[in-house]
Design a protein around this motif. Structure first.
Motif, PDB file in Angstrom:
ATOM      1  N   UNK A 168      19.715  -6.784  18.337  1.00 49.29           N
ATOM      2  CA  UNK A 168      20.431  -5.892  17.437  1.00 49.29           C
ATOM      3  C   UNK A 168      21.153  -6.677  16.341  1.00 49.29           C
ATOM      4  N   UNK A 169      21.798  -7.759  16.738  1.00 50.13           N
ATOM      5  CA  UNK A 169      22.506  -8.597  15.759  1.00 50.13           C
ATOM      6  C   UNK A 169      21.538  -9.217  14.762  1.00 50.13           C
ATOM      7  N   UNK A 170      20.400  -9.667  15.256  1.00 52.65           N
ATOM      8  CA  UNK A 170      19.398 -10.287  14.384  1.00 52.65           C
ATOM      9  C   UNK A 170      18.870  -9.267  13.375  1.00 52.65           C
ATOM     10  N   UNK A 171      18.608  -8.044  13.828  1.00 45.85           N
ATOM     11  CA  UNK A 171      18.133  -6.994  12.927  1.00 45.85           C
ATOM     12  C   UNK A 171      19.174  -6.694  11.858  1.00 45.85           C
ATOM     13  N   UNK A 172      20.421  -6.625  12.280  1.00 51.48           N
ATOM     14  CA  UNK A 172      21.509  -6.346  11.355  1.00 51.48           C
ATOM     15  C   UNK A 172      21.614  -7.447  10.297  1.00 51.48           C
ATOM     16  N   UNK A 173      21.520  -8.690  10.732  1.00 52.51           N
ATOM     17  CA  UNK A 173      21.596  -9.817   9.808  1.00 52.51           C
ATOM     18  C   UNK A 173      20.435  -9.783   8.822  1.00 52.51           C
ATOM     19  N   UNK A 174      19.242  -9.450   9.313  1.00 53.01           N
ATOM     20  CA  UNK A 174      18.071  -9.378   8.441  1.00 53.01           C
ATOM     21  C   UNK A 174      18.245  -8.297   7.379  1.00 53.01           C
ATOM     22  N   UNK A 175      18.749  -7.139   7.804  1.00 49.75           N
ATOM     23  CA  UNK A 175      18.984  -6.046   6.856  1.00 49.75           C
ATOM     24  C   UNK A 175      19.957  -6.495   5.777  1.00 49.75           C
ATOM     25  N   UNK A 176      21.024  -7.160   6.204  1.00 45.80           N
ATOM     26  CA  UNK A 176      22.050  -7.626   5.276  1.00 45.80           C
ATOM     27  C   UNK A 176      21.454  -8.603   4.263  1.00 45.80           C
ATOM     28  N   UNK A 177      20.639  -9.540   4.758  1.00 47.07           N
ATOM     29  CA  UNK A 177      20.036 -10.536   3.871  1.00 47.07           C
ATOM     30  C   UNK A 177      19.065  -9.894   2.879  1.00 47.07           C
ATOM     31  N   UNK A 178      18.251  -8.971   3.352  1.00 48.59           N
ATOM     32  CA  UNK A 178      17.278  -8.331   2.456  1.00 48.59           C
ATOM     33  C   UNK A 178      17.983  -7.471   1.419  1.00 48.59           C
ATOM     34  N   UNK A 179      19.073  -6.821   1.810  1.00 46.99           N
ATOM     35  CA  UNK A 179      19.844  -6.014   0.857  1.00 46.99           C
ATOM     36  C   UNK A 179      20.418  -6.895  -0.248  1.00 46.99           C
ATOM     37  N   UNK A 180      20.964  -8.035   0.140  1.00 51.23           N
ATOM     38  CA  UNK A 180      21.550  -8.955  -0.844  1.00 51.23           C
ATOM     39  C   UNK A 180      20.487  -9.491  -1.800  1.00 51.23           C
ATOM     40  N   UNK A 181      19.298  -9.770  -1.293  1.00 50.54           N
ATOM     41  CA  UNK A 181      18.226 -10.271  -2.169  1.00 50.54           C
ATOM     42  C   UNK A 181      17.794  -9.203  -3.148  1.00 50.54           C
ATOM     43  N   UNK A 182      17.762  -7.946  -2.702  1.00 49.79           N
ATOM     44  CA  UNK A 182      17.394  -6.841  -3.596  1.00 49.79           C
ATOM     45  C   UNK A 182      18.412  -6.685  -4.710  1.00 49.79           C
ATOM     46  N   UNK A 183      19.682  -6.859  -4.357  1.00 49.53           N
ATOM     47  CA  UNK A 183      20.734  -6.710  -5.356  1.00 49.53           C
ATOM     48  C   UNK A 183      20.689  -7.835  -6.387  1.00 49.53           C
ATOM     49  N   UNK A 184      20.298  -9.032  -5.968  1.00 50.88           N
ATOM     50  CA  UNK A 184      20.226 -10.173  -6.882  1.00 50.88           C
ATOM     51  C   UNK A 184      19.124  -9.997  -7.918  1.00 50.88           C
ATOM     52  N   UNK A 185      18.019  -9.355  -7.514  1.00 48.40           N
ATOM     53  CA  UNK A 185      16.884  -9.211  -8.422  1.00 48.40           C
ATOM     54  C   UNK A 185      17.090  -8.123  -9.409  1.00 48.40           C
TER      55      UNK A 185
END
Length: 50
Positions: A33-50
């Motif tokens: 669950x923690x790993x999934x949450x971290x992945x979501x957070x990272x992908x969201x941040x990358x989307x915002x940067x682009x």
């Protein structure tokens, strides 16, 4: 003088084993669950940067 201890019954042994397996299962679920949450957070941040 050393005296041998009484043998642990199969049912008691199985209860202890099952308890250990349940604890391990809960820990594994939390880790995933923690790993999934971290992945979501990272992908969201990358989307915002682009």
């Amino acid at each position: 003088m050393a005296v041998p201890k009484k043998r642990t019954s199969k049912s008691r042994k199985n209860i202890r084993k099952q308890c250990w397996k349940n604890k391990a299962s809960i820990q594994a679920k939390k880790a995933i669950s923690q790993a999934k949450s971290a992945l979501k957070f990272l992908t969201k941040n990358k989307e915002l940067e682009n």
